[in-house]
Write an enzyme that holds these catalytic residues in place. Structure first.
Site, mmCIF file in Angstrom:
data_model
loop_
_atom_site.group_PDB
_atom_site.id
_atom_site.type_symbol
_atom_site.label_atom_id
_atom_site.label_comp_id
_atom_site.label_asym_id
_atom_site.label_seq_id
_atom_site.Cartn_x
_atom_site.Cartn_y
_atom_site.Cartn_z
ATOM 1 C CB ALA A 243 0.413 1.118 5.243
ATOM 2 C CG HIS A 244 4.433 2.298 2.630
ATOM 3 N ND1 HIS A 244 5.457 1.405 2.439
ATOM 4 C CD2 HIS A 244 4.481 2.658 3.928
ATOM 5 C CE1 HIS A 244 6.113 1.231 3.560
ATOM 6 N NE2 HIS A 244 5.540 1.977 4.495
ATOM 7 C CG ASN A 245 5.584 -0.419 -1.221
ATOM 8 O OD1 ASN A 245 5.988 0.629 -0.701
ATOM 9 N ND2 ASN A 245 5.878 -0.764 -2.463
ATOM 10 C CB SER A 263 5.566 -4.279 2.771
ATOM 11 O OG SER A 263 6.222 -3.168 2.196
#
Length: 330
Positions: A243-245, A263
């Site tokens: 997922a993102h980051n 994250s």
């Protein structure tokens, strides 16, 4: 047909050869299925019982297991049979699909794209504005690379892959069928007026290091801001979600159906087992192992192995399960 003598194979893997054969070996197979012109291997004691009935022409075996087998099949004795077999497999690797022309006239390449020497681009592929391909990049048919992406030397991208805008890909990477790089991260919040969900725009990108391999149908989402980062040498199986980051260190491994929420940070050499799930904003430190099917809800210390749902120290969890089984027998 590719074939090698037993002596040639022995030299290639620096094995100690026990026995002789006049066969020309044309491939590799399981102990139960191998024929006289095929090589098999034994890397675990549980497979030694299959040796006596095997029809293999030769067997690669761990040095510490050779005393457990006896028979007529020649042995190629090595410190690590798995690594030796990897070397042998490379000898028999089939040719890659052929490009009739290096750059297909049925591919679209934007005039501002920069294409290095010896690149190959297949039918139906799309190369967007300001894309930069280094020397020797191979793009199979029906790949999409959107604007402002860069791809390093000799990276190979298989059909159906989509690399979204602004992604940065290193050298010597392999992306298998239908990989998705740089799609929006998953982010929504309830609207203040209660009318529905507000989409959170993701304006970051994806940065992937050198020597990364990503399996079919896996996804790496772009960051909300800054970058989602996959470190050098990481190996990602099929059907994995990043997922993102998220930030992955060097040489991490993620097995199929595992996933990282937003994250998550992985240190160097972290191993994530199949179907494991990692909670957002969690750090798994270098050398840690997450067993298959586990759910990680908090940080994991360096070198630790965790197991279960929620994941805890593997030894403690195994003792807990043993105790529960005893209670069931009471």
């Amino acid at each position: 047909m590719i074939s090698y003598s037993l002596e040639d194979l022995s030299k290639h893997i620096s094995a100690t050869l026990i026995g002789e054969s006049v066969e020309n070996f044309t491939g590799l197979n399981h102990l139960e299925s191998a024929s006289a012109n095929q090589v098999s291997f034994i890397g675990s004691s549980k497979y030694t019982k299959l040796y006596a009935d095997s029809k293999a022409g030769a067997v690669v075996i761990n040095e510490n297991l050779k005393h457990l087998v006896s028979g007529e099949i020649p042995l190629l004795v090595v410190p690590n049979a798995d690594l030796a077999m990897a070397k042998l497999l490379s000898l028999y690797e089939p040719e890659s699909p052929v490009f009739e022309t290096a750059i297909s006239p049925q591919a679209y390449i934007h005039p501002t794209a920069s294409i290095g020497e010896n690149c190959k681009i297949g039918v139906g592929s799309y190369i967007g504005a300001n894309v930069s391909l280094a020397d020797g990049v191979i793009i199979y048919p029906n790949v999409t690379i959107l604007d402002d992406c860069s791809i390093g030397t000799k990276t190979m991208i298989w059909p159906g892959t989509v690399i979204r805008e602004r992604s940065q890909i290193g050298a010597y990477c392999i992306f298998h069928n239908n990989v998705s790089i740089g799609a929006d991260g998953f982010g929504y919040r309830p609207a203040e007026d209660g009318s529905g969900l507000v989409k959170i725009v993701h304006i970051g990108n994806v940065i992937i290091g050198n020597g990364v391999e990503i399996g079919a149908n896996s996804c790496v989402d772009r960051a909300k801001f800054d970058a989602t980062i996959i470190g050098d040498g990481c190996k990602i199986d099929n059907l994995v979600q990043i997922a993102h980051n998220c930030i992955l260190g060097r040489c991490c491994i993620m097995a199929g159906h595992s996933g990282l929420a937003g994250s998550v940070t992985l240190g160097d050499g972290v191993i994530i087992g199949g179907s494991a799930s990692i909670k957002d904003h969690t750090t798994i430190h270098s050398g840690a192992i997450v067993a298959a099917g586990s759910g990680v809800m908090g940080d994991v210390a360096a070198g630790k192995t965790v197991l279960g749902y929620p994941a805890t120290d593997s030894r403690a969890k195994l003792k807990e399960w043993a105790a529960v089984r005893k209670l069931g027998k009471g």
